[in-house]
Enzyme design. Structure first.
Site, short mmCIF file in Angstrom:
data_model
loop_
_atom_site.label_atom_id
_atom_site.label_comp_id
_atom_site.label_asym_id
_atom_site.label_seq_id
_atom_site.Cartn_x
_atom_site.Cartn_y
_atom_site.Cartn_z
N LEU A 1 0.86 -1.18 0.00
CA LEU A 1 0.00 0.00 0.00
C LEU A 1 0.90 1.23 0.00
O LEU A 1 2.01 1.19 0.55
CB LEU A 1 -0.89 0.04 1.25
CG LEU A 1 -1.91 -1.09 1.45
CD1 LEU A 1 -2.63 -0.91 2.79
CD2 LEU A 1 -2.91 -1.13 0.31
N ASP A 2 0.43 2.32 -0.61
CA ASP A 2 1.17 3.58 -0.55
C ASP A 2 1.36 3.99 0.91
O ASP A 2 0.58 3.61 1.78
CB ASP A 2 0.42 4.69 -1.28
CG ASP A 2 0.26 4.41 -2.77
OD1 ASP A 2 1.03 3.58 -3.30
OD2 ASP A 2 -0.63 5.01 -3.39
N ARG A 3 2.38 4.81 1.15
CA ARG A 3 2.70 5.25 2.51
C ARG A 3 1.47 5.81 3.24
O ARG A 3 1.21 5.49 4.39
CB ARG A 3 3.79 6.33 2.45
CG ARG A 3 4.26 6.77 3.85
CD ARG A 3 5.03 8.07 3.75
NE ARG A 3 6.31 7.91 3.11
CZ ARG A 3 7.46 7.66 3.73
NH1 ARG A 3 7.48 7.53 5.06
NH2 ARG A 3 8.59 7.55 3.06
#
Length: 304
Positions: free
Chosen positions: A134-136
């Site tokens: 997942l993105d940050r």
């Protein structure tokens, strides 16, 4: 002392070669089989096995257990929320603001560092193997494998689209139509290499969406990925003119939330070695609930 895993061949698999049995039935990768062969770690009826030998019903295969010797990342104390764990895999609810795994200049403070610490505290040496990322600034479900064999199997499921990932996003405006599929290729942004963009030269990218509810300014959408391109949901929604609330890269920042209001709310997949399906939900983080309440989105979705 060497540890072996024991398997008895059934009628269904009679006639397969040892190599085919390892790949098709036990989900070992070619690389792991090579490693086992070098270590003389494949026994058929107590003798070293030839990979091309056919197996018969009742034969006993013993496979050397290749124990992990490193976490692959440095263990660091940090909170983790476990949604599910067994001997083969673990699913965590990732908070917004953390990378899943070290990358580029970042080697510390990631979810993987915290998971390594969790294993260490339980006396287990287990290489950290995220199956997807997942993105940050995206929160929610992240799946990790605990060994090579499980990793190979889960990566195969992911590639075949059998790991179902569902997201909730709060987006600017009212999307029309309220249900649909976004089928637009995504590639590297021509001017900004750290970003992605809809571009003819990009890779196929398919996102399905469904409107859960709306207010006068925003919509709460449920989204499912058919492909897994970097920033896919964020790019697709921004391209349609409905960027995610708080998405500074593809929309604009919000005082309500530090990152984008995107949450991987559920994960569903067949268990690698047990005849059952695992279905999990990750509760919304407090920052996400704050966005929902600020925009007066329906209360029944506030308790995820």
């Amino acid at each position: 002392m060497k540890t072996y895993l024991s398997y008895t061949v059934t009628d269904v698999h009679q006639g397969l070669t040892v190599e085919a049995y390892l790949k098709q039935v036990l989900n070992y990768s070619g690389r792991t089989i090579q490693k086992l062969t070098r270590k003389k770690g494949i026994l058929l009826n107590k003798k070293n096995a030839f990979l091309q030998k056919n197996v018969n019903s009742g034969d006993v295969l013993k496979i050397l257990s290749l124990e992990d010797t490193t976490f692959g990342v440095e263990p660091e104390q940090g909170p983790i929320e476990i949604l599910y764990e067994d001997n083969y895999l673990i699913v965590l609810n990732k908070p917004s603001g953390l990378l899943v795994h070290p990358t580029g200049q970042t080697s510390h403070g990631t979810l993987s560092n915290h998971l390594a610490y969790h294993y260490q505290q339980h006396g287990t040496v287990c290489t950290i193997r995220p199956i997807h990322r997942l993105d940050r600034e995206t929160s929610g479900c992240v799946l990790f494998a605990k060994d090579r064999r499980t990793q190979t199997y889960l990566e195969k499921l992911l590639k075949e689209g059998k790991i179902k990932r569902t997201y909730h996003a709060v987006v600017i405006g009212i999307i029309d139509p309220p249900n649909g599929t976004i089928n637009l290729p995504i590639g590297t942004h021509p001017a900004k290499p750290n970003r992605r963009a809809v571009t003819e030269a990009g890779d196929p990218a398919i996102t399905h969406y469904h409107e859960i509810c709306t207010s006068s300014e925003v919509s709460l959408l449920e989204l499912a990925l058919e492909t897994g391109r970097t920033h896919q949901i964020r790019v697709h929604l921004s391209y349609l003119g409905h960027p995610i609330v708080g998405d500074r890269m593809y929309g604009k920042r919000s005082d309500l939330i530090s990152g984008q209001a995107l949450h991987a709310v559920s994960l569903s997949f067949p268990h690698p070695f047990e005849q059952r399906v695992i279905s999990l939900e990750a509760p919304y983080p407090s920052s996400y609930l704050r966005v929902l309440k600020a925009y007066s989105l329906v209360s029944e979705h506030n308790d995820h």
